[in-house]
Design an enzyme around this catalytic site. Structure first.
Site, PDB file in Angstrom:
ATOM      1  CB  ILE A 110      -0.954  -0.003   1.216  1.00 47.32           C
ATOM      2  CG1 ILE A 110      -1.903  -1.203   1.132  1.00 47.32           C
ATOM      3  CG2 ILE A 110      -1.753   1.303   1.297  1.00 47.32           C
ATOM      4  CD1 ILE A 110      -2.810  -1.389   2.341  1.00 47.32           C
ATOM      5  CE1 TYR A 132     -11.967 -11.040  11.388  1.00 50.50           C
ATOM      6  CE2 TYR A 132     -11.490  -8.703  11.093  1.00 50.50           C
ATOM      7  CZ  TYR A 132     -11.598  -9.984  10.571  1.00 50.50           C
ATOM      8  OH  TYR A 132     -11.357 -10.209   9.242  1.00 50.50           O
ATOM      9  CB  VAL A 175      -5.048  -4.543   0.044  1.00 49.69           C
ATOM     10  CG1 VAL A 175      -4.579  -3.626  -1.083  1.00 49.69           C
ATOM     11  CG2 VAL A 175      -5.701  -3.711   1.154  1.00 49.69           C
ATOM     12  CE  LYS A 178      -3.647  -1.882  10.740  1.00 46.82           C
ATOM     13  NZ  LYS A 178      -2.509  -1.019  10.346  1.00 46.82           N
ATOM     14  CE1 TYR A 206      -1.993  -6.386  10.457  1.00 48.67           C
ATOM     15  CE2 TYR A 206      -4.115  -7.413   9.984  1.00 48.67           C
ATOM     16  CZ  TYR A 206      -3.175  -6.432   9.738  1.00 48.67           C
ATOM     17  OH  TYR A 206      -3.415  -5.482   8.768  1.00 48.67           O
ATOM     18  CB  ALA A 263       4.987   1.663   8.456  1.00 51.70           C
TER      19      ALA A 263
HETATM   20  P1  NDP Z   1       3.220  -4.837   3.571  1.00 52.94           P
HETATM   21  O1  NDP Z   1       3.674  -5.992   4.386  1.00 52.94           O
HETATM   22  O2  NDP Z   1       3.512  -4.829   2.131  1.00 52.94           O
HETATM   23  O3  NDP Z   1       3.713  -3.467   4.208  1.00 52.94           O
HETATM   24  C1  NDP Z   1       3.915  -3.274   5.557  1.00 52.94           C
HETATM   25  C2  NDP Z   1       4.836  -2.078   5.696  1.00 52.94           C
HETATM   26  O4  NDP Z   1       5.029  -1.787   7.086  1.00 52.94           O
HETATM   27  C3  NDP Z   1       6.217  -2.366   5.101  1.00 52.94           C
HETATM   28  O5  NDP Z   1       6.711  -1.190   4.515  1.00 52.94           O
HETATM   29  C4  NDP Z   1       7.015  -2.735   6.338  1.00 52.94           C
HETATM   30  O6  NDP Z   1       8.408  -2.529   6.213  1.00 52.94           O
HETATM   31  C5  NDP Z   1       6.427  -1.751   7.339  1.00 52.94           C
HETATM   32  N1  NDP Z   1       6.739  -2.168   8.688  1.00 52.94           N
HETATM   33  C6  NDP Z   1       6.359  -3.299   9.318  1.00 52.94           C
HETATM   34  N2  NDP Z   1       6.903  -3.328  10.555  1.00 52.94           N
HETATM   35  C7  NDP Z   1       7.637  -2.184  10.706  1.00 52.94           C
HETATM   36  C8  NDP Z   1       8.437  -1.630  11.715  1.00 52.94           C
HETATM   37  N3  NDP Z   1       8.617  -2.262  12.888  1.00 52.94           N
HETATM   38  N4  NDP Z   1       9.032  -0.443  11.500  1.00 52.94           N
HETATM   39  C9  NDP Z   1       8.873   0.211  10.325  1.00 52.94           C
HETATM   40  N5  NDP Z   1       8.134  -0.262   9.312  1.00 52.94           N
HETATM   41  C10 NDP Z   1       7.525  -1.449   9.489  1.00 52.94           C
HETATM   42  O7  NDP Z   1       1.655  -4.767   3.790  1.00 52.94           O
HETATM   43  P2  NDP Z   1       0.566  -3.740   3.266  1.00 52.94           P
HETATM   44  O8  NDP Z   1       1.132  -2.754   2.355  1.00 52.94           O
HETATM   45  O9  NDP Z   1      -0.578  -4.523   2.821  1.00 52.94           O
HETATM   46  O10 NDP Z   1       0.170  -3.072   4.635  1.00 52.94           O
HETATM   47  C11 NDP Z   1       0.274  -1.687   4.855  1.00 52.94           C
HETATM   48  C12 NDP Z   1      -0.725  -1.298   5.898  1.00 52.94           C
HETATM   49  O11 NDP Z   1      -2.019  -1.645   5.454  1.00 52.94           O
HETATM   50  C13 NDP Z   1      -0.530  -1.958   7.251  1.00 52.94           C
HETATM   51  O12 NDP Z   1      -0.826  -0.996   8.228  1.00 52.94           O
HETATM   52  C14 NDP Z   1      -1.604  -3.051   7.250  1.00 52.94           C
HETATM   53  O13 NDP Z   1      -2.008  -3.345   8.540  1.00 52.94           O
HETATM   54  C15 NDP Z   1      -2.706  -2.351   6.465  1.00 52.94           C
HETATM   55  N6  NDP Z   1      -3.687  -3.228   5.852  1.00 52.94           N
HETATM   56  C16 NDP Z   1      -3.350  -4.124   4.870  1.00 52.94           C
HETATM   57  C17 NDP Z   1      -4.317  -4.939   4.319  1.00 52.94           C
HETATM   58  C18 NDP Z   1      -4.005  -5.933   3.247  1.00 52.94           C
HETATM   59  O14 NDP Z   1      -4.853  -6.769   2.935  1.00 52.94           O
HETATM   60  N7  NDP Z   1      -2.847  -5.904   2.637  1.00 52.94           N
HETATM   61  C19 NDP Z   1      -5.712  -4.884   4.763  1.00 52.94           C
HETATM   62  C20 NDP Z   1      -5.957  -3.879   5.771  1.00 52.94           C
HETATM   63  C21 NDP Z   1      -4.972  -3.097   6.280  1.00 52.94           C
HETATM   64  P3  NDP Z   1       9.384  -3.725   5.727  1.00 52.94           P
HETATM   65  O15 NDP Z   1       9.213  -3.806   4.242  1.00 52.94           O
HETATM   66  O16 NDP Z   1      10.719  -3.266   6.156  1.00 52.94           O
HETATM   67  O17 NDP Z   1       8.926  -4.969   6.419  1.00 52.94           O
END
Ligand code: NDP
Length: 344
Positions: free
Chosen positions: A17, A135, A192, A164, A160, A87
């Protein structure tokens, strides 16, 4: 076109995202700064943007920051008009302890809000999730929308889901008590989908990948809300600038929810031979429970077996004029991109 002087911080630029938010902010004319955990990944982000044929990549800069540490956040937020806080920990399997997710999600969000308030940021958009709506309920919910809140102490929520719901609740509490002039809105996506831009993709994409590669002997008896990543990013931008979005949550879904069997049959119908391994029958629940013993990612979805949730996007469409593409188009875009990058 945005005021060229305005700088947007997108946290989590390596994420599925996050990268699409960067993409659309650049296209809209903003300057963008993004946080990544290690600057070594700068080129990975640029490569994804190039794959998507992003414009204005020269207007993107990087900052190193991790949600579990203070370092780098103040500098990252300084000078920004808006922050898209995307993130959050989103691991493929349950953590050893739920706090491994809850603490960085909540404290990371609060740190961003505190520093954004102090730096005079106008508005922060937090990427929450349907996990913060759908949930832990003990009574049947007829239609899930922004008025509904997950009960993290109710039956079922995984670490998880709790992370959230708790992080979003903490964000609203902060704004109410200590936010000052800072504005907040939240975007709450369901599953997503949409086009991946390379091999580093979100866990949600695995459903389509597993249907295409024949990992499932049948379609698990589950259903999901579906939304395309491009529409999720679009909703972030609307929530960032529309005066009507201030103080509001927006559920990002392209209804109706789809069963995995419906996804699988749609893949077969539209992709022909490329989807020949996609199942045509429901997988008995008992078999999925057995798979879950060995596959922790599968174990996360067991509480949802057989349930179909009705979700509404009336608020995002009505208030912000958001028009998501169809759920089937989102699934197809994922499948086509996985095939394109040979990731099946
Ligand atoms: P990704 O796993 O692709 O992205 C997660 C992002 O968060 C990455 O850039 C990751 O960095 C970063 N991140 C995780 N942990 C940390 C940390 N400790 N410090 C800094 N950065 C961190 O998933 P999405 O793009 O799908 O998710 C993005 C957001 O959307 C999240 O908040 C997720 O909860 C939310 N979301 C996603 C859904 C989905 O179906 N995909 C549905 C609903 C919400 P790194 O690459 O270094 O791990």
């Amino acid at each position: 076109m945005a005021d060229k002087g305005e700088l947007v911080l997108v946290t989590g630029g390596t994420g599925f995202i996050g990268v699409y938010c960067i993409f659309q902010c650049l296209a809209a004319g903003y300057r963008v700064r993004t946080t990544i955990r290690s600057l070594k990944r700068e080129n990975d982000v640029k490569k994804m943007l190039e794959e998507g044929e992003a414009t204005n990549i020269d207007r993107l800069s990087f900052a190193e920051a991790d949600l579990s540490k203070d370092d780098g956040w103040k500098e990252a937020i300084e000078g920004c008009t808006y922050v898209l806080h995307v993130a959050s920990p989103f691991p493929p399997a349950p953590p050893k302890h739920e706090d491994d997710l809850i603490i960085p999600a909540r404290e990371g969000t609060l740190r961003v809000l505190r520093l954004a308030r102090d730096a005079g940021v106008k508005r922060v958009v937090v990427t929450s999730s349907f996990a913060a709506i759908g949930y832990g309920h003990t009574k049947k919910i007829e239609v899930y929308d922004e008025k509904t809140w997950t009960n993290p102490d109710g039956p079922g929520p995984s670490a998880y889901i709790k992370s959230k719901a708790i992080a979003e609740r903490a964000a609203w509490d902060f704004i109410e008590k200590e936010g000052g002039a800072l504005e907040l809105s939240t975007v709450l996506p369901v599953g997503v989908f949409g086009p991946v831009l390379g091999p580093d993709f979100s866990i949600s994409i695995q459903i389509v990948q597993r249907l295409l590669n024949g990992s499932f002997p049948g379609a698990p008896n589950l259903s999901f809300g579906v939304v395309d990543v491009r529409d999720v990013a679009d909703l972030h931008l609307r929530a960032m600038t529309d005066p009507k979005a201030k103080g509001e949550r927006f559920l990002a879904v392209s209804p109706p929810a789809m069963t995995i069997l419906e996804m699988s049959l749609a893949l077969r119908e539209r992709l022909g031979k490329a989807a020949k391994k996609a199942p045509t029958r429901i997988l008995p629940n008992i078999v999925l429970r057995l798979i879950a013993v060995f596959d922790k990612a599968v174990s996360l979805v067991l509480p949802e077996l057989g349930e179909i949730k009705v979700m509404s996007n009336d608020k995002a469409t009505g208030v912000l004029g958001w028009q998501p593409r169809s759920n089937v188009d989102a699934i197809m875009a994922t499948a086509e991109s996985l095939i394109k990058y040979d990731l099946v």
